[in-house]
Write a protein that holds these residues in place. Structure first.
Motif, PDB file in Angstrom:
ATOM      1  N   ASP A 118       7.145  -5.312  11.766  1.00 56.74           N
ATOM      2  CA  ASP A 118       7.034  -4.155  10.873  1.00 56.74           C
ATOM      3  C   ASP A 118       6.921  -4.554   9.414  1.00 56.74           C
ATOM      4  O   ASP A 118       6.206  -3.894   8.638  1.00 56.74           O
ATOM      5  CB  ASP A 118       8.250  -3.240  11.036  1.00 56.74           C
ATOM      6  CG  ASP A 118       8.205  -2.464  12.345  1.00 56.74           C
ATOM      7  OD1 ASP A 118       7.125  -2.438  12.974  1.00 56.74           O
ATOM      8  OD2 ASP A 118       9.248  -1.911  12.746  1.00 56.74           O
ATOM      9  N   GLU A 119       7.602  -5.621   9.020  1.00 57.16           N
ATOM     10  CA  GLU A 119       7.804  -5.887   7.590  1.00 57.16           C
ATOM     11  C   GLU A 119       7.048  -7.099   7.060  1.00 57.16           C
ATOM     12  O   GLU A 119       7.064  -7.342   5.858  1.00 57.16           O
ATOM     13  CB  GLU A 119       9.295  -6.061   7.311  1.00 57.16           C
ATOM     14  CG  GLU A 119      10.129  -4.839   7.681  1.00 57.16           C
ATOM     15  CD  GLU A 119      11.618  -5.054   7.456  1.00 57.16           C
ATOM     16  OE1 GLU A 119      11.968  -5.903   6.614  1.00 57.16           O
ATOM     17  OE2 GLU A 119      12.431  -4.381   8.127  1.00 57.16           O
ATOM     18  N   GLU A 120       6.388  -7.886   7.933  1.00 47.00           N
ATOM     19  CA  GLU A 120       5.694  -9.078   7.428  1.00 47.00           C
ATOM     20  C   GLU A 120       4.245  -9.072   7.868  1.00 47.00           C
ATOM     21  O   GLU A 120       3.892  -8.594   8.951  1.00 47.00           O
ATOM     22  CB  GLU A 120       6.394 -10.356   7.910  1.00 47.00           C
ATOM     23  CG  GLU A 120       7.781 -10.526   7.309  1.00 47.00           C
ATOM     24  CD  GLU A 120       8.216 -11.985   7.249  1.00 47.00           C
ATOM     25  OE1 GLU A 120       7.345 -12.867   7.236  1.00 47.00           O
ATOM     26  OE2 GLU A 120       9.427 -12.217   7.190  1.00 47.00           O
ATOM     27  N   ASP A 121       3.413  -9.624   7.004  1.00 46.24           N
ATOM     28  CA  ASP A 121       1.986  -9.719   7.271  1.00 46.24           C
ATOM     29  C   ASP A 121       1.731 -10.767   8.360  1.00 46.24           C
ATOM     30  O   ASP A 121       2.402 -11.790   8.406  1.00 46.24           O
ATOM     31  CB  ASP A 121       1.276 -10.130   5.976  1.00 46.24           C
ATOM     32  CG  ASP A 121      -0.222 -10.165   6.158  1.00 46.24           C
ATOM     33  OD1 ASP A 121      -0.826  -9.091   6.252  1.00 46.24           O
ATOM     34  OD2 ASP A 121      -0.768 -11.297   6.236  1.00 46.24           O
ATOM     35  N   PRO A 122       0.763 -10.545   9.265  1.00 44.40           N
ATOM     36  CA  PRO A 122       0.475 -11.543  10.315  1.00 44.40           C
ATOM     37  C   PRO A 122       0.177 -12.934   9.757  1.00 44.40           C
ATOM     38  O   PRO A 122       0.542 -13.940  10.365  1.00 44.40           O
ATOM     39  CB  PRO A 122      -0.745 -10.954  11.031  1.00 44.40           C
ATOM     40  CG  PRO A 122      -0.639  -9.476  10.807  1.00 44.40           C
ATOM     41  CD  PRO A 122      -0.037  -9.318   9.437  1.00 44.40           C
ATOM     42  N   ALA A 123      -0.506 -12.985   8.600  1.00 42.66           N
ATOM     43  CA  ALA A 123      -0.809 -14.296   8.015  1.00 42.66           C
ATOM     44  C   ALA A 123       0.466 -15.020   7.611  1.00 42.66           C
ATOM     45  O   ALA A 123       0.583 -16.256   7.763  1.00 42.66           O
ATOM     46  CB  ALA A 123      -1.726 -14.112   6.803  1.00 42.66           C
ATOM     47  N   GLU A 124       1.454 -14.291   7.091  1.00 42.61           N
ATOM     48  CA  GLU A 124       2.724 -14.918   6.725  1.00 42.61           C
ATOM     49  C   GLU A 124       3.463 -15.425   7.964  1.00 42.61           C
ATOM     50  O   GLU A 124       4.076 -16.500   7.948  1.00 42.61           O
ATOM     51  CB  GLU A 124       3.601 -13.909   5.976  1.00 42.61           C
ATOM     52  CG  GLU A 124       3.068 -13.518   4.607  1.00 42.61           C
ATOM     53  CD  GLU A 124       3.983 -12.515   3.918  1.00 42.61           C
ATOM     54  OE1 GLU A 124       4.962 -12.074   4.570  1.00 42.61           O
ATOM     55  OE2 GLU A 124       3.730 -12.166   2.762  1.00 42.61           O
ATOM     56  N   ARG A 125       3.400 -14.638   9.045  1.00 38.63           N
ATOM     57  CA  ARG A 125       4.054 -15.087  10.280  1.00 38.63           C
ATOM     58  C   ARG A 125       3.410 -16.360  10.800  1.00 38.63           C
ATOM     59  O   ARG A 125       4.097 -17.311  11.194  1.00 38.63           O
ATOM     60  CB  ARG A 125       3.964 -13.987  11.346  1.00 38.63           C
ATOM     61  CG  ARG A 125       4.664 -12.694  10.974  1.00 38.63           C
ATOM     62  CD  ARG A 125       4.923 -11.850  12.209  1.00 38.63           C
ATOM     63  NE  ARG A 125       3.700 -11.472  12.916  1.00 38.63           N
ATOM     64  CZ  ARG A 125       3.029 -10.343  12.706  1.00 38.63           C
ATOM     65  NH1 ARG A 125       3.457  -9.481  11.789  1.00 38.63           N
ATOM     66  NH2 ARG A 125       1.951 -10.060  13.405  1.00 38.63           N
ATOM     67  N   ALA A 126       2.085 -16.399  10.801  1.00 41.55           N
ATOM     68  CA  ALA A 126       1.387 -17.596  11.302  1.00 41.55           C
ATOM     69  C   ALA A 126       1.677 -18.801  10.420  1.00 41.55           C
ATOM     70  O   ALA A 126       1.854 -19.921  10.910  1.00 41.55           O
ATOM     71  CB  ALA A 126      -0.115 -17.323  11.352  1.00 41.55           C
ATOM     72  N   ALA A 127       1.733 -18.577   9.094  1.00 40.62           N
ATOM     73  CA  ALA A 127       2.018 -19.690   8.182  1.00 40.62           C
ATOM     74  C   ALA A 127       3.423 -20.243   8.417  1.00 40.62           C
ATOM     75  O   ALA A 127       3.637 -21.462   8.395  1.00 40.62           O
ATOM     76  CB  ALA A 127       1.867 -19.224   6.735  1.00 40.62           C
ATOM     77  N   ALA A 128       4.375 -19.341   8.657  1.00 40.37           N
ATOM     78  CA  ALA A 128       5.741 -19.801   8.924  1.00 40.37           C
ATOM     79  C   ALA A 128       5.798 -20.603  10.220  1.00 40.37           C
ATOM     80  O   ALA A 128       6.475 -21.640  10.307  1.00 40.37           O
ATOM     81  CB  ALA A 128       6.690 -18.605   8.998  1.00 40.37           C
ATOM     82  N   GLN A 129       5.081 -20.131  11.249  1.00 44.50           N
ATOM     83  CA  GLN A 129       5.061 -20.845  12.529  1.00 44.50           C
ATOM     84  C   GLN A 129       4.450 -22.238  12.368  1.00 44.50           C
ATOM     85  O   GLN A 129       4.981 -23.233  12.868  1.00 44.50           O
ATOM     86  CB  GLN A 129       4.251 -20.039  13.538  1.00 44.50           C
ATOM     87  CG  GLN A 129       4.201 -20.641  14.929  1.00 44.50           C
ATOM     88  CD  GLN A 129       5.478 -20.419  15.700  1.00 44.50           C
ATOM     89  OE1 GLN A 129       6.162 -19.434  15.485  1.00 44.50           O
ATOM     90  NE2 GLN A 129       5.811 -21.335  16.585  1.00 44.50           N
ATOM     91  N   GLU A 130       3.331 -22.317  11.658  1.00 50.60           N
ATOM     92  CA  GLU A 130       2.690 -23.630  11.462  1.00 50.60           C
ATOM     93  C   GLU A 130       3.549 -24.535  10.605  1.00 50.60           C
ATOM     94  O   GLU A 130       3.655 -25.738  10.855  1.00 50.60           O
ATOM     95  CB  GLU A 130       1.311 -23.432  10.825  1.00 50.60           C
ATOM     96  CG  GLU A 130       0.596 -24.754  10.596  1.00 50.60           C
ATOM     97  CD  GLU A 130      -0.910 -24.602  10.640  1.00 50.60           C
ATOM     98  OE1 GLU A 130      -1.589 -25.493  10.142  1.00 50.60           O
ATOM     99  OE2 GLU A 130      -1.408 -23.592  11.188  1.00 50.60           O
TER     100      GLU A 130
END
Length: 961
Positions: free
Chosen positions: A429-441
């Protein structure tokens, strides 16, 4: 008359009581055997009395003695020998450590002591029963009711009653992941409970049902008679639970589930159902007080009751909400909780404490959902937040204090399943998909750099390490390895969720984890990674893991399987035109061929690897290949070349910063020094190796170094100290499940026992080593074991009979050993076997045949320049000439005297010290004359080569080397 009648009655009653008292034990046994009411009922009363008064164990001991004295003896077959001591030692060690893998039981625990008492009562009653059955307790309740906490607390509380404990997360109620397959659950349980490691590495490619059946049989067999505590967390499938219940042991199986499970009626277990309901008011108040940040405020029963109601009596919700007490009063807390309206009690508490946190802490909680179900530490939190570990640690501590994450042990934390679902919803709900992917990488890349840094401290700058060296400093190598110990489970879990992440980072992380698994002997996780790589099906990834799987097979003594695997990996790297990978695989293949005794082919493969590693950037890879080739050349009696290779290898290891490589180079230098008879230098090199193995936590290397240090004591003339050291080393090899290390240590132990005069024990250990070499198909080790077993067997029979006439079995062993040495091209071993055969033949009157064997040995010794061996062959030839010369005794004696004189004049520093005395003594014997009827005299005069004569090679090595 009345008095007389009364006296008669009293007397009769006394007699009856006396007779009954005398025969009471026999009556009990007869009644019990016949199944009549009197006997069992009386025995049951005795049982309960003993249970109340003395405890259960003294009563069982008493009954065992009574049964032994009165019961019939059951005849059984003889105890079988040949049990797998390595597997038993590993199982014992793993079980002792298993309780340390449980989550800590140091958090607040309130309102569940009655349930804990019932579990204890059921477990103790089952252990006291005469029938062997597991106890299954199904703990069912709503999410957040504390089922898992109760089960783990029970495992800790009952530790003294069970040999080990394990928790397996079955993921039955997970929405994000599929439930854990029964096959994977069985593998996890087998690993944690000390099953044979080869079963955990080589995962069959048969159908899933066949794999589950085979693993289930292994699991039940492994746990037969072994009482352990098994926590099956978050179960949902009764049939899966049934498959994981060990039916032939007194184990305690604690099953946690969201709903009551109807287990199969034919399950051979004591099954109990234990609902885990909401806490009562007293338990809730106790938990709120324990969780409060500050509980010094005034007592407010009404507000506490309202909080209890809003939290639904669930411990998770109460613990999270209770952490707000202090900054909030109970009344304010109740009001704030009530403001969220009609929502789930746990979600209400989570929303309250989530909104209380600053944005960085909330962001960390959201992104922790990316880390999966494994525990994590500060490094993962720092990567997810893109910050340093100190700040990440502060956020983790805050989240743990609020109850939003669970403290597992040490500095490890994990999310409760309900909290993970909440955090994942907030993340979406609160984070952009690009930010999630960057955190995962970022998580994968940072962990790849960290793990790479740790392994670089161990192995140096090898081509398997990434080109980038991060700024991740560790205070010491020990701290670095301890960090990787803690993080290995999390890394494996993170790799499963690495879809879309840079594949170079994934490969680096996966390679570092594989190397760690080999260093630690964690073959279960290596098997997991192998399957993960196969499922991803990326060429370089699969080749990298398959290469390490081949190395692991070699460590287990599965040499044929290792050779096949590594040969295929070499072909795969060549097809991909990946020279560095092909060279590494060729090096591993060469080492495997060396272990199989195929020395010429091993040398060829290792030389081919060296040719591919000529580039400067592959210098550390080249160093590993150089010391592997040096070991082969040492066994081929090319000592000068081995010395040069090891000196160069040590320099390259130091330049590349490979502590582990230095350890193995020093180890090989120590073995080379023993071959040259230089014991002080050997001990110096071996102690240097032992120190470096300790720094890199290489238990296998330490055991090998201990074996060779004990062997050095033997060469120094201290066989008793050598026996003690070798026995300790055997135990270490068994703990490591290193079959090859155990076999060679038993081989040296047999030699040491020979020196102490304990020939029976020496034969036993040499035969055990011969059997192990044969099983793993190590031809070189088998030939050596045959050679020395034959020597000791021959001497043992000669001591009993006074002659060499009963040496038929020893001669056959020597003949087989010679054929083995000849087949693998080891001239040193073949030459000494020829001399031992000559001794047997000469002692049995076959002097002509013995003379021919001496001549063959002389040719073999000369082929590689062993002057020490040549001296012994010439001397034995001289002792045989008077009995076997074609010209008769006079001619033979004259020729022998001339050759002995030449031998005495041709002195050199490599000659065996004993031989100088023998030459002069036998020359004097020849001067006095030889009588043919007395037979060959060298054996009776003890002028034959002993064990030490063979152990030192008389090959000249230039002093500057």
């Amino acid at each position: 008359v009345g008095a007389g009648v009364t006296a008669a009655v009293v007397g009769a009653a006394a007699t009856v009581v006396k007779v009954a008292g005398t025969h009471l034990p026999a009556a009990h046994h007869r009644a019990g055997a016949a199944g009549q009411p009197g006997g069992p009922e009386q025995l049951r009363l005795q049982w309960l009395t003993a249970l109340e008064v003395r405890g259960i164990r003294p009563f069982l001991d008493q009954q065992r003695v009574l049964t032994a004295s009165t019961g019939t003896k059951r005849s059984g077959g003889p105890a079988l020998r040949g049990t797998d001591k390595s597997a038993a030692a590993r199982r014992r060690s793993v079980l002792e450590q298993s309780f340390g893998h449980l989550p800590d039981a140091d958090g607040p625990f309130a309102g569940r002591r009655a349930e804990l008492g019932r579990i204890r009562q059921w477990a103790q009653a089952a252990r006291a029963a005469t029938e062997t059955r597991p106890t299954v307790v199904v703990l069912h309740g709503a999410p957040g009711s504390g089922r898992t906490t109760l089960a783990v607390r029970a495992a800790h509380e009952l530790r003294d009653h069970f040999r080990g404990a394990v928790v397996v997360d079955l993921r039955g109620g997970s929405r994000e992941e599929a439930p854990l397959a029964t096959r994977d659950a069985l593998l996890h349980l087998l690993n944690r409970l000390g099953a044979p490691r080869e079963q955990l590495l080589f995962r069959e490619r048969s159908s899933p049902d066949q794999q589950v059946k085979r693993l289930g049989e292994l699991y039940h067999r492994h746990l037969t008679g072994l009482p352990v505590t098994i926590v099956l967390d978050d179960a949902s499938d009764p049939e899966q639970v049934r498959a994981l219940v060990p039916e032939r042991s007194d184990s305690l199986v604690l099953v946690t589930s969201r709903t009551a499970l109807e287990l199969p009626a034919d399950l051979q277990a004591w099954v109990h159902d234990l609902p885990v309901r909401e806490l009562d008011a007293a338990g809730a108040e106790e938990l709120l007080t324990a969780a409060a940040e500050d509980a010094s405020g005034p007592y407010d029963a009404e507000s506490a009751g309202r909080v209890h109601e809003l939290c639904g009596g669930l411990p998770l919700a109460l613990r999270v909400a209770g952490s707000a007490l202090g900054p909030r009063s109970p009344r304010q807390l109740a009001a704030d909780l009530g403001a969220y309206g009609p929502v789930d009690p746990v979600e209400r508490a989570l929303w309250l404490r989530y909104t209380d946190q600053p944005e960085p802490t909330r962001r960390l909680l959201r992104r922790l959902a990316l880390a999966g179900r494994a525990s994590l530490g500060a490094a993962a939190a720092a990567a997810l937040l893109a910050t340093d570990e100190a700040e990440a640690t502060r956020h983790l501590v805050v989240l743990a204090r609020t109850g939003l994450i669970d403290h597992v042990r040490g500095s490890r934390y994990r999310l409760h399943d309900t909290v993970r679902a909440f955090a994942h919803a907030r993340l979406l709900d609160e984070e952009d998909p690009a930010e999630r992917a960057a955190a995962q990488e970022r998580l994968i890349v940072n962990y790849a750099e960290l793990a790479d840094s740790v392994l670089r401290l161990v192995d140096g700058n090898m081509s398997t390490r990434s080109n980038q060296f991060g700024s991740h400093g560790f205070p010491s190598l020990d701290e670095a390895l301890r960090w990787l110990d803690d993080e290995s489970s999390f890394i494996t879990a993170a790799l499963r969720q690495a879809e879309g992440v840079d594949q170079a980072a994934v490969l680096n992380l996966l390679g570092a984890l594989c190397d760690y698994c080999l260093l630690r002997g964690d073959l279960y996780r290596l098997g997991e990674i192998s399957e993960l790589a196969q499922s991803v099906d990326q060429g370089l990834l699969v080749r990298s893991v398959q290469w390490r799987t081949g190395i692991a097979a070699r460590q287990l003594g599965e040499l044929d399987k290792a050779r096949t695997t590594l040969t295929s990996v070499v072909d795969l790297y060549r097809e991909a035109h990946h020279d560095a990978g092909a060279a590494r695989a060729l090096c591993s293949l060469g080492i495997t061929l060396h272990h199989q005794g195929n020395l010429p082919e091993a040398a060829a493969k290792l030389q081919e690897a060296l040719d591919l590693q000529a580039a400067p950037e592959l210098a550390t890879d080249r160093a590993w290949t150089m010391h592997a080739l040096a070991a082969v050349q040492r066994d081929r009696a090319r000592l000068a070349q081995a010395q040069d290779l090891l000196a160069g290898s040590l320099v390259l290891h130091r330049e590349g910063g490979s502590v582990h490589g230095e350890a193995w180079a020093h180890f090989q230098l120590g073995q080379l020094a023993l071959r040259l008879g230089d014991v002080p230098r050997a001990e110096t090199e071996l102690r240097a190796a032992l120190e470096r193995y300790g720094r890199t936590r290489d238990a296998r290397g330490e055991a090998w170094a201990l074996t060779q240090l004990a062997r050095a004591r033997l060469e120094a003339g201290e066989p008793t100290a050598a026996v003690d050291g070798l026995r300790q080393a055997v135990a270490r090899h068994r703990d490591n499940e290193d079959a090859r290390g155990e076999a060679w240590t038993l081989y040296h132990l047999g030699q040491a026992l020979e020196e102490t005069g304990e020939l029976d024990l020496a034969v036993r250990d040499l035969e055990r080593s011969r059997t192990m070499f044969s099983r793993m198909r190590d031809v070189y080790g088998l030939a050596c074991a045959r050679h020395h077993s034959a020597r000791v067997t021959r001497d043992q029979r000669a001591a009993q009979t006074g002659s060499l006439r009963n040496s038929g079995f020893a001669r056959q062993l020597l003949t087989d050993a010679r054929a083995d040495f000849q087949r693998i091209g080891v001239a040193h071993g073949e030459a000494w076997t020829c001399l031992e055969l000559a001794v047997v033949d000469a002692g049995n009157g076959r002097t002509g045949q013995a003379l021919g064997l001496c001549d063959e040995a002389l040719t073999l010794f000369a082929s590689y320049g062993d002057r020490r061996g040549e001296d012994w062959a010439r001397f034995l030839r001289c002792t045989l000439l008077p009995y076997a010369a074609p010209g008769g005794t006079e001619v033979g004696t004259a020729v022998a005297q001339e050759e002995l004189a030449q031998l005495a004049r041709a002195t050199h520093p490599l000659r065996d010290e004993k031989l100088a005395d023998y030459v002069s003594a036998y020359a004097l014997l020849l001067e006095r004359g030889v009588r043919l009827e007395d037979g060959w005299q060298a054996w009776r005069l003890r002028m034959t080569p002993d064990r030490h004569a063979r152990e030192v090679m008389g090959v000249a090595v230039p002093a500057d080397r």
